[in-house]
Write a protein that holds these residues in place. Structure first.
Motif, PDB file in Angstrom:
ATOM      1  N   ASP A  42       1.436  -9.266  -6.258  1.00  0.00           N
ATOM      2  CA  ASP A  42       1.734  -7.855  -6.024  1.00  0.00           C
ATOM      3  C   ASP A  42       1.269  -6.924  -7.139  1.00  0.00           C
ATOM      4  OD1 ASP A  42       2.851  -8.494  -3.591  1.00  0.00           O
ATOM      5  OD2 ASP A  42       4.922  -8.227  -4.247  1.00  0.00           O
ATOM      6  N   ALA A  43       1.500  -7.275  -8.393  1.00  0.00           N
ATOM      7  CA  ALA A  43       1.152  -6.364  -9.489  1.00  0.00           C
ATOM      8  C   ALA A  43      -0.351  -6.100  -9.537  1.00  0.00           C
ATOM      9  CB  ALA A  43       1.640  -6.929 -10.824  1.00  0.00           C
ATOM     10  N   GLN A  44      -1.153  -7.159  -9.423  1.00  0.00           N
ATOM     11  CA  GLN A  44      -2.600  -6.998  -9.492  1.00  0.00           C
ATOM     12  C   GLN A  44      -3.130  -6.287  -8.249  1.00  0.00           C
ATOM     13  OE1 GLN A  44      -0.884  -9.816 -10.020  1.00  0.00           O
ATOM     14  NE2 GLN A  44      -1.312 -10.389 -12.134  1.00  0.00           N
ATOM     15  N   LEU A  45      -2.601  -6.650  -7.086  1.00  0.00           N
ATOM     16  CA  LEU A  45      -3.032  -5.975  -5.860  1.00  0.00           C
ATOM     17  C   LEU A  45      -2.649  -4.500  -5.884  1.00  0.00           C
ATOM     18  CD1 LEU A  45      -2.316  -8.512  -2.990  1.00  0.00           C
ATOM     19  CD2 LEU A  45      -4.527  -7.560  -3.664  1.00  0.00           C
ATOM     20  N   SER A  46      -1.462  -4.199  -6.369  1.00  0.00           N
ATOM     21  CA  SER A  46      -1.024  -2.801  -6.460  1.00  0.00           C
ATOM     22  C   SER A  46      -1.978  -2.006  -7.354  1.00  0.00           C
ATOM     23  CB  SER A  46       0.405  -2.726  -6.994  1.00  0.00           C
ATOM     24  OG  SER A  46       0.830  -1.391  -7.048  1.00  0.00           O
ATOM     25  N   HIS A  47      -2.418  -2.612  -8.450  1.00  0.00           N
ATOM     26  CA  HIS A  47      -3.373  -1.945  -9.332  1.00  0.00           C
ATOM     27  C   HIS A  47      -4.695  -1.678  -8.600  1.00  0.00           C
ATOM     28  CE1 HIS A  47      -6.281  -1.972 -12.883  1.00  0.00           C
ATOM     29  NE2 HIS A  47      -5.661  -0.811 -12.892  1.00  0.00           N
ATOM     30  N   CYS A  48      -5.176  -2.663  -7.862  1.00  0.00           N
ATOM     31  CA  CYS A  48      -6.415  -2.502  -7.092  1.00  0.00           C
ATOM     32  C   CYS A  48      -6.260  -1.401  -6.042  1.00  0.00           C
ATOM     33  CB  CYS A  48      -6.811  -3.816  -6.421  1.00  0.00           C
ATOM     34  SG  CYS A  48      -7.319  -5.123  -7.574  1.00  0.00           S
ATOM     35  N   ILE A  49      -5.136  -1.401  -5.355  1.00  0.00           N
ATOM     36  CA  ILE A  49      -4.867  -0.386  -4.329  1.00  0.00           C
ATOM     37  C   ILE A  49      -4.801   1.001  -4.959  1.00  0.00           C
ATOM     38  CG2 ILE A  49      -3.106   0.437  -2.709  1.00  0.00           C
ATOM     39  CD1 ILE A  49      -2.492  -2.665  -2.263  1.00  0.00           C
ATOM     40  N   ALA A  50      -4.116   1.119  -6.087  1.00  0.00           N
ATOM     41  CA  ALA A  50      -4.024   2.411  -6.781  1.00  0.00           C
ATOM     42  C   ALA A  50      -5.416   2.900  -7.184  1.00  0.00           C
ATOM     43  CB  ALA A  50      -3.110   2.299  -8.002  1.00  0.00           C
ATOM     44  N   MET A  51      -6.258   1.987  -7.638  1.00  0.00           N
ATOM     45  CA  MET A  51      -7.628   2.376  -8.006  1.00  0.00           C
ATOM     46  C   MET A  51      -8.369   2.939  -6.786  1.00  0.00           C
ATOM     47  SD  MET A  51      -8.656  -0.810 -10.505  1.00  0.00           S
ATOM     48  CE  MET A  51     -10.330  -0.257 -10.816  1.00  0.00           C
ATOM     49  N   ALA A  52      -8.169   2.331  -5.617  1.00  0.00           N
ATOM     50  CA  ALA A  52      -8.829   2.818  -4.409  1.00  0.00           C
ATOM     51  C   ALA A  52      -8.265   4.173  -3.984  1.00  0.00           C
ATOM     52  CB  ALA A  52      -8.679   1.806  -3.279  1.00  0.00           C
ATOM     53  N   LEU A  53      -6.956   4.302  -4.004  1.00  0.00           N
ATOM     54  CA  LEU A  53      -6.304   5.537  -3.541  1.00  0.00           C
ATOM     55  C   LEU A  53      -6.536   6.722  -4.464  1.00  0.00           C
ATOM     56  CD1 LEU A  53      -2.943   4.127  -2.130  1.00  0.00           C
ATOM     57  CD2 LEU A  53      -5.017   4.761  -0.860  1.00  0.00           C
ATOM     58  N   ILE A  79       0.843  -1.201   0.000  1.00  0.00           N
ATOM     59  CA  ILE A  79       0.000   0.000   0.000  1.00  0.00           C
ATOM     60  C   ILE A  79       0.876   1.249   0.000  1.00  0.00           C
ATOM     61  CG2 ILE A  79      -1.632   1.374   1.383  1.00  0.00           C
ATOM     62  CD1 ILE A  79      -2.815  -1.406   2.302  1.00  0.00           C
ATOM     63  N   LEU A  80       1.879   1.294   0.864  1.00  0.00           N
ATOM     64  CA  LEU A  80       2.750   2.462   0.935  1.00  0.00           C
ATOM     65  C   LEU A  80       3.549   2.653  -0.347  1.00  0.00           C
ATOM     66  CD1 LEU A  80       4.084   2.197   4.616  1.00  0.00           C
ATOM     67  CD2 LEU A  80       2.098   3.453   3.757  1.00  0.00           C
ATOM     68  N   GLN A  81       4.068   1.565  -0.906  1.00  0.00           N
ATOM     69  CA  GLN A  81       4.814   1.639  -2.159  1.00  0.00           C
ATOM     70  C   GLN A  81       3.915   2.088  -3.304  1.00  0.00           C
ATOM     71  OE1 GLN A  81       6.338  -2.340  -2.425  1.00  0.00           O
ATOM     72  NE2 GLN A  81       7.877  -1.991  -0.833  1.00  0.00           N
ATOM     73  N   THR A  82       2.699   1.572  -3.340  1.00  0.00           N
ATOM     74  CA  THR A  82       1.754   1.937  -4.394  1.00  0.00           C
ATOM     75  C   THR A  82       1.385   3.413  -4.283  1.00  0.00           C
ATOM     76  OG1 THR A  82       0.899  -0.318  -4.500  1.00  0.00           O
ATOM     77  CG2 THR A  82      -0.522   1.433  -5.380  1.00  0.00           C
ATOM     78  N   ALA A  83       1.143   3.880  -3.065  1.00  0.00           N
ATOM     79  CA  ALA A  83       0.823   5.302  -2.864  1.00  0.00           C
ATOM     80  C   ALA A  83       1.964   6.178  -3.352  1.00  0.00           C
ATOM     81  CB  ALA A  83       0.526   5.571  -1.391  1.00  0.00           C
ATOM     82  N   GLU A  84       3.189   5.768  -3.057  1.00  0.00           N
ATOM     83  CA  GLU A  84       4.358   6.551  -3.458  1.00  0.00           C
ATOM     84  C   GLU A  84       4.531   6.562  -4.977  1.00  0.00           C
ATOM     85  OE1 GLU A  84       9.107   6.892  -2.460  1.00  0.00           O
ATOM     86  OE2 GLU A  84       7.824   5.670  -1.175  1.00  0.00           O
ATOM     87  N   ALA A  85       4.212   5.459  -5.628  1.00  0.00           N
ATOM     88  CA  ALA A  85       4.425   5.327  -7.062  1.00  0.00           C
ATOM     89  C   ALA A  85       3.266   5.833  -7.909  1.00  0.00           C
ATOM     90  CB  ALA A  85       4.696   3.865  -7.403  1.00  0.00           C
ATOM     91  N   THR A  86       2.122   6.108  -7.295  1.00  0.00           N
ATOM     92  CA  THR A  86       0.932   6.488  -8.057  1.00  0.00           C
ATOM     93  C   THR A  86       0.793   8.001  -8.122  1.00  0.00           C
ATOM     94  OG1 THR A  86      -0.157   4.450  -7.336  1.00  0.00           O
ATOM     95  CG2 THR A  86      -1.578   6.182  -8.248  1.00  0.00           C
ATOM     96  N   PRO A  87       0.854   8.567  -9.330  1.00  0.00           N
ATOM     97  CA  PRO A  87       0.704  10.022  -9.462  1.00  0.00           C
ATOM     98  C   PRO A  87      -0.645  10.496  -8.900  1.00  0.00           C
ATOM     99  CG  PRO A  87       1.474   9.055 -11.520  1.00  0.00           C
ATOM    100  CD  PRO A  87       1.086   7.918 -10.617  1.00  0.00           C
ATOM    101  N   GLY A  88      -0.615  11.610  -8.208  1.00  0.00           N
ATOM    102  CA  GLY A  88      -1.839  12.223  -7.713  1.00  0.00           C
ATOM    103  C   GLY A  88      -2.293  11.751  -6.347  1.00  0.00           C
ATOM    104  N   VAL A  89      -1.627  10.744  -5.782  1.00  0.00           N
ATOM    105  CA  VAL A  89      -1.982  10.310  -4.431  1.00  0.00           C
ATOM    106  C   VAL A  89      -1.239  11.223  -3.471  1.00  0.00           C
ATOM    107  CG1 VAL A  89      -1.881   8.458  -2.711  1.00  0.00           C
ATOM    108  CG2 VAL A  89      -2.392   7.927  -5.098  1.00  0.00           C
ATOM    109  N   GLY A  90      -1.991  11.960  -2.697  1.00  0.00           N
ATOM    110  CA  GLY A  90      -1.385  12.881  -1.743  1.00  0.00           C
ATOM    111  C   GLY A  90      -0.941  12.169  -0.495  1.00  0.00           C
ATOM    112  N   PRO A  91      -0.799  12.899   0.588  1.00  0.00           N
ATOM    113  CA  PRO A  91      -0.367  12.298   1.845  1.00  0.00           C
ATOM    114  C   PRO A  91      -1.299  11.159   2.259  1.00  0.00           C
ATOM    115  CG  PRO A  91      -0.424  14.686   2.024  1.00  0.00           C
ATOM    116  CD  PRO A  91      -1.037  14.337   0.703  1.00  0.00           C
ATOM    117  N   LEU A  92      -0.699  10.123   2.773  1.00  0.00           N
ATOM    118  CA  LEU A  92      -1.433   8.936   3.214  1.00  0.00           C
ATOM    119  C   LEU A  92      -1.523   8.960   4.733  1.00  0.00           C
ATOM    120  CD1 LEU A  92      -2.577   6.442   1.681  1.00  0.00           C
ATOM    121  CD2 LEU A  92      -0.482   5.264   2.297  1.00  0.00           C
TER     122      LEU A  92
END
Length: 143
Positions: free
Chosen positions: A127-138, A43-56
């Protein structure tokens, strides 16, 4: 508690959870705790790598670790003794996220209604699929 990392607007995956969240991690069996920490890092890595996700913000919701950004809907980690082999990645039930995930990853994951993606505590994390799901949520509020 907002997380900070090398960039002020992004979390560092190496940071420890706040004490009250750490207590929630400590309250579950070892195999669940290890999987939760792996999911937390993702979750933390995905937040860091996903453009537009602000502070978590990492906190507890209903006694479970929750990760929220203003750009999306919170992602929460769940586990119950009644289902000892299942970890849940939960989102707000009034979003379309679980339906979107089911459409994309219905062959890979199991789901619970409109609120959870179900993971086997004994299986490796995709990890890849979960990261995509997490990015969609964030980023849910941006779409």
């Amino acid at each position: 508690m907002p997380l900070t990392g090398t960039r002020p607007d992004k979390p560092a995956a190496s940071e420890q959870p706040p004490q009250k969240v750490r207590k929630a991690f400590d309250a579950v069996p070892d195999r669940v705790r290890h999987k939760w920490y792996a999911l937390r890092a993702l979750i933390l890595q995905t937040a860091e790598a996903t453009p537009g996700v602000g502070p978590l913000t990492e906190t507890l919701k209903w006694g479970e670790p929750s990760y929220a950004a203003a750009s999306g809907t919170p992602v929460r980690l769940g586990w119950k003794p009644a289902e000892p082999d299942t970890i849940k990645l939960l989102v707000h039930c009034q979003t379309s996220l679980v339906d979107d995930w089911r459409e994309r990853y219905g062959e890979m994951f199991r789901f619970e209604g409109t609120r959870a993606l179900l993971l086997d505590v004994n299986a490796p994390l995709p990890d890849a699929q979960l990261s995509h799901c997490i990015a969609m949520a964030l980023t849910y509020k941006r779409r």
